[in-house]
Design a protein around this motif. Sequence first.
Motif, PDB file in Angstrom:
ATOM      1  N   GLU A   1      20.353 -17.906  18.335  1.00  0.00           N
ATOM      2  CA  GLU A   1      20.975 -19.170  18.705  1.00  0.00           C
ATOM      3  C   GLU A   1      20.169 -20.349  18.152  1.00  0.00           C
ATOM      4  O   GLU A   1      19.006 -20.211  17.775  1.00  0.00           O
ATOM      5  CB  GLU A   1      21.107 -19.288  20.221  1.00  0.00           C
ATOM      6  CG  GLU A   1      22.023 -18.239  20.828  1.00  0.00           C
ATOM      7  CD  GLU A   1      22.325 -18.514  22.286  1.00  0.00           C
ATOM      8  OE1 GLU A   1      22.054 -19.638  22.761  1.00  0.00           O
ATOM      9  OE2 GLU A   1      22.820 -17.594  22.964  1.00  0.00           O
ATOM     10  N   ALA A   2      20.820 -21.496  18.115  1.00  0.00           N
ATOM     11  CA  ALA A   2      20.172 -22.710  17.620  1.00  0.00           C
ATOM     12  C   ALA A   2      20.712 -23.905  18.383  1.00  0.00           C
ATOM     13  O   ALA A   2      21.842 -23.886  18.884  1.00  0.00           O
ATOM     14  CB  ALA A   2      20.435 -22.891  16.125  1.00  0.00           C
ATOM     15  N   GLY A   3      19.890 -24.940  18.480  1.00  0.00           N
ATOM     16  CA  GLY A   3      20.341 -26.125  19.190  1.00  0.00           C
ATOM     17  C   GLY A   3      19.389 -27.285  19.029  1.00  0.00           C
ATOM     18  O   GLY A   3      18.380 -27.203  18.320  1.00  0.00           O
ATOM     19  N   ILE A   4      19.711 -28.369  19.699  1.00  0.00           N
ATOM     20  CA  ILE A   4      19.009 -29.639  19.561  1.00  0.00           C
ATOM     21  C   ILE A   4      18.296 -30.010  20.850  1.00  0.00           C
ATOM     22  O   ILE A   4      18.858 -29.865  21.939  1.00  0.00           O
ATOM     23  CB  ILE A   4      20.000 -30.753  19.181  1.00  0.00           C
ATOM     24  CG1 ILE A   4      20.597 -30.499  17.787  1.00  0.00           C
ATOM     25  CG2 ILE A   4      19.341 -32.127  19.244  1.00  0.00           C
ATOM     26  CD1 ILE A   4      21.738 -31.446  17.438  1.00  0.00           C
ATOM     27  N   VAL A   5      17.078 -30.518  20.717  1.00  0.00           N
ATOM     28  CA  VAL A   5      16.356 -31.135  21.838  1.00  0.00           C
ATOM     29  C   VAL A   5      15.983 -32.545  21.399  1.00  0.00           C
ATOM     30  O   VAL A   5      15.233 -32.728  20.427  1.00  0.00           O
ATOM     31  CB  VAL A   5      15.078 -30.356  22.217  1.00  0.00           C
ATOM     32  CG1 VAL A   5      14.336 -31.077  23.341  1.00  0.00           C
ATOM     33  CG2 VAL A   5      15.416 -28.930  22.630  1.00  0.00           C
ATOM     34  N   THR A   6      16.504 -33.553  22.078  1.00  0.00           N
ATOM     35  CA  THR A   6      16.155 -34.932  21.741  1.00  0.00           C
ATOM     36  C   THR A   6      14.910 -35.350  22.527  1.00  0.00           C
ATOM     37  O   THR A   6      14.592 -34.778  23.567  1.00  0.00           O
ATOM     38  CB  THR A   6      17.305 -35.903  22.044  1.00  0.00           C
ATOM     39  OG1 THR A   6      17.506 -36.000  23.462  1.00  0.00           O
ATOM     40  CG2 THR A   6      18.586 -35.455  21.369  1.00  0.00           C
ATOM     41  N   GLY A  45      13.243 -17.351  21.269  1.00  0.00           N
ATOM     42  CA  GLY A  45      13.982 -16.906  20.094  1.00  0.00           C
ATOM     43  C   GLY A  45      14.922 -17.896  19.467  1.00  0.00           C
ATOM     44  O   GLY A  45      15.515 -17.608  18.419  1.00  0.00           O
ATOM     45  N   ALA A  46      15.076 -19.089  20.059  1.00  0.00           N
ATOM     46  CA  ALA A  46      16.004 -20.066  19.489  1.00  0.00           C
ATOM     47  C   ALA A  46      15.386 -20.792  18.302  1.00  0.00           C
ATOM     48  O   ALA A  46      14.165 -20.963  18.222  1.00  0.00           O
ATOM     49  CB  ALA A  46      16.402 -21.086  20.553  1.00  0.00           C
ATOM     50  N   ARG A  47      16.223 -21.217  17.383  1.00  0.00           N
ATOM     51  CA  ARG A  47      15.822 -22.163  16.347  1.00  0.00           C
ATOM     52  C   ARG A  47      16.126 -23.551  16.894  1.00  0.00           C
ATOM     53  O   ARG A  47      17.254 -23.820  17.312  1.00  0.00           O
ATOM     54  CB  ARG A  47      16.584 -21.909  15.056  1.00  0.00           C
ATOM     55  CG  ARG A  47      16.211 -20.577  14.371  1.00  0.00           C
ATOM     56  CD  ARG A  47      17.141 -20.301  13.206  1.00  0.00           C
ATOM     57  NE  ARG A  47      18.504 -20.064  13.661  1.00  0.00           N
ATOM     58  CZ  ARG A  47      19.587 -20.169  12.901  1.00  0.00           C
ATOM     59  NH1 ARG A  47      19.475 -20.528  11.641  1.00  0.00           N
ATOM     60  NH2 ARG A  47      20.790 -19.916  13.400  1.00  0.00           N
ATOM     61  N   VAL A  48      15.121 -24.416  16.898  1.00  0.00           N
ATOM     62  CA  VAL A  48      15.243 -25.689  17.617  1.00  0.00           C
ATOM     63  C   VAL A  48      15.176 -26.872  16.656  1.00  0.00           C
ATOM     64  O   VAL A  48      14.263 -26.966  15.825  1.00  0.00           O
ATOM     65  CB  VAL A  48      14.137 -25.820  18.680  1.00  0.00           C
ATOM     66  CG1 VAL A  48      14.325 -27.102  19.478  1.00  0.00           C
ATOM     67  CG2 VAL A  48      14.139 -24.607  19.615  1.00  0.00           C
ATOM     68  N   ALA A  49      16.133 -27.774  16.775  1.00  0.00           N
ATOM     69  CA  ALA A  49      16.128 -29.032  16.044  1.00  0.00           C
ATOM     70  C   ALA A  49      15.423 -30.071  16.906  1.00  0.00           C
ATOM     71  O   ALA A  49      15.899 -30.407  17.995  1.00  0.00           O
ATOM     72  CB  ALA A  49      17.552 -29.479  15.733  1.00  0.00           C
ATOM     73  N   LEU A  50      14.274 -30.537  16.448  1.00  0.00           N
ATOM     74  CA  LEU A  50      13.494 -31.536  17.173  1.00  0.00           C
ATOM     75  C   LEU A  50      13.947 -32.919  16.733  1.00  0.00           C
ATOM     76  O   LEU A  50      13.860 -33.259  15.553  1.00  0.00           O
ATOM     77  CB  LEU A  50      12.008 -31.373  16.878  1.00  0.00           C
ATOM     78  CG  LEU A  50      11.418 -29.959  17.024  1.00  0.00           C
ATOM     79  CD1 LEU A  50       9.970 -29.948  16.543  1.00  0.00           C
ATOM     80  CD2 LEU A  50      11.527 -29.479  18.465  1.00  0.00           C
ATOM     81  N   VAL A  51      14.411 -33.735  17.671  1.00  0.00           N
ATOM     82  CA  VAL A  51      14.921 -35.064  17.336  1.00  0.00           C
ATOM     83  C   VAL A  51      14.093 -36.139  18.039  1.00  0.00           C
ATOM     84  O   VAL A  51      13.760 -36.004  19.224  1.00  0.00           O
ATOM     85  CB  VAL A  51      16.403 -35.202  17.745  1.00  0.00           C
ATOM     86  CG1 VAL A  51      16.897 -36.629  17.513  1.00  0.00           C
ATOM     87  CG2 VAL A  51      17.269 -34.221  16.963  1.00  0.00           C
ATOM     88  N   GLY A  52      13.754 -37.179  17.311  1.00  0.00           N
ATOM     89  CA  GLY A  52      13.012 -38.294  17.877  1.00  0.00           C
ATOM     90  C   GLY A  52      12.893 -39.401  16.855  1.00  0.00           C
ATOM     91  O   GLY A  52      13.341 -39.274  15.710  1.00  0.00           O
ATOM     92  N   ASP A  98      21.812 -27.034   8.437  1.00  0.00           N
ATOM     93  CA  ASP A  98      20.598 -26.231   8.334  1.00  0.00           C
ATOM     94  C   ASP A  98      20.687 -24.937   9.134  1.00  0.00           C
ATOM     95  O   ASP A  98      20.212 -23.890   8.690  1.00  0.00           O
ATOM     96  CB  ASP A  98      19.391 -27.040   8.827  1.00  0.00           C
ATOM     97  CG  ASP A  98      19.021 -28.175   7.875  1.00  0.00           C
ATOM     98  OD1 ASP A  98      19.469 -28.139   6.704  1.00  0.00           O
ATOM     99  OD2 ASP A  98      18.296 -29.090   8.299  1.00  0.00           O
ATOM    100  N   PHE A  99      21.273 -24.997  10.321  1.00  0.00           N
ATOM    101  CA  PHE A  99      21.279 -23.838  11.224  1.00  0.00           C
ATOM    102  C   PHE A  99      22.566 -23.025  11.155  1.00  0.00           C
ATOM    103  O   PHE A  99      22.594 -21.853  11.534  1.00  0.00           O
ATOM    104  CB  PHE A  99      21.061 -24.279  12.669  1.00  0.00           C
ATOM    105  CG  PHE A  99      19.693 -24.852  12.945  1.00  0.00           C
ATOM    106  CD1 PHE A  99      18.603 -24.539  12.145  1.00  0.00           C
ATOM    107  CD2 PHE A  99      19.488 -25.706  14.011  1.00  0.00           C
ATOM    108  CE1 PHE A  99      17.347 -25.046  12.404  1.00  0.00           C
ATOM    109  CE2 PHE A  99      18.232 -26.232  14.289  1.00  0.00           C
ATOM    110  CZ  PHE A  99      17.157 -25.903  13.478  1.00  0.00           C
TER     111      PHE A  99
END
Length: 287
Positions: free
Chosen positions: A17-22, A40-47, A90-91
């Motif tokens: 799984e993949a997702g976003i954390v702001t 195990g997740a692929r994480v999009a780091l947003v800031g 990307d994901f």
Amino acid sequence: MAVSFRSVFRDGLFAGEAGIVTGAGSGIGRCTAHELAALGARVALVGRKAEKLQAVAREIAEAGGSASCYTADIREEEQVRETVRAALADFGRLDFLVNNAGGQFLAPLETISAKGWDSVLRTNLSGGFLFAREVYLQWMKQQRGGAIVNMIGEMWNGMPYMGHSGAARAGMLNFTETAALEWAPVRVNAVAPGWIASSGIDRYPPEMRDTIRALPKKVPLGRLGTESEVSAAIVFLLSPAAAFISGSWIRIDGAVPNVKSSYPLAARGTTTAFDGFHLAVKPEVLG
């Protein structure tokens, strides 16, 4: 062997799984990103600050996880749209969104300017709406699934000296309840942290130090919460175990809103804190 987040959840829970954390560059967002990556997740780091995001991405990589960085101002609609588009490219998928980014300043209502009021509402309410809407439109709507967790706060019965933030958080709760209906079967929930020993409390002015240090005496559970305890609630709401939970919220506040003036808050001890974050650092103000 890499040292990683000591989560209470099973290994590989979010594998594939993949997702976003702001707001992932510090505090609760950083902690949550670490836990999701450790599971195990692929994480999009947003800031907004690339260097902070890159530091967290390096930490996650050193722990054996996977994360990518996306610099954006959550208050700007086009930046949000492009960030979601880039993460999806990307994901290839976006299974979850953690709407963690936020910010406020201490001020009595009578001193808050229109600019200050609008800035906090755009950060704590509008930005979360924009990210949720884009994740829904660009991926979750077509997939008929996914999970969103919004950040609110302990705003019950008002938030003196943080009226702008209280109004925004209350609005985010109502948005959560509305989106859970309009966007089903996408699940939309919220977490409401109380007084948490996070890096954010070090940013309050020096005159607040004594007040912050005295907070545990006002908590029925006798202490402040940890970033890991908030992250655990977020991860639960994203997990398959919460598959029938939507339009709801979890308080993480040690029962502070339940305190009554008619009932004495006597010192009876405290619960043992859960802190699975291997990189957690005690805020300086609590030292």
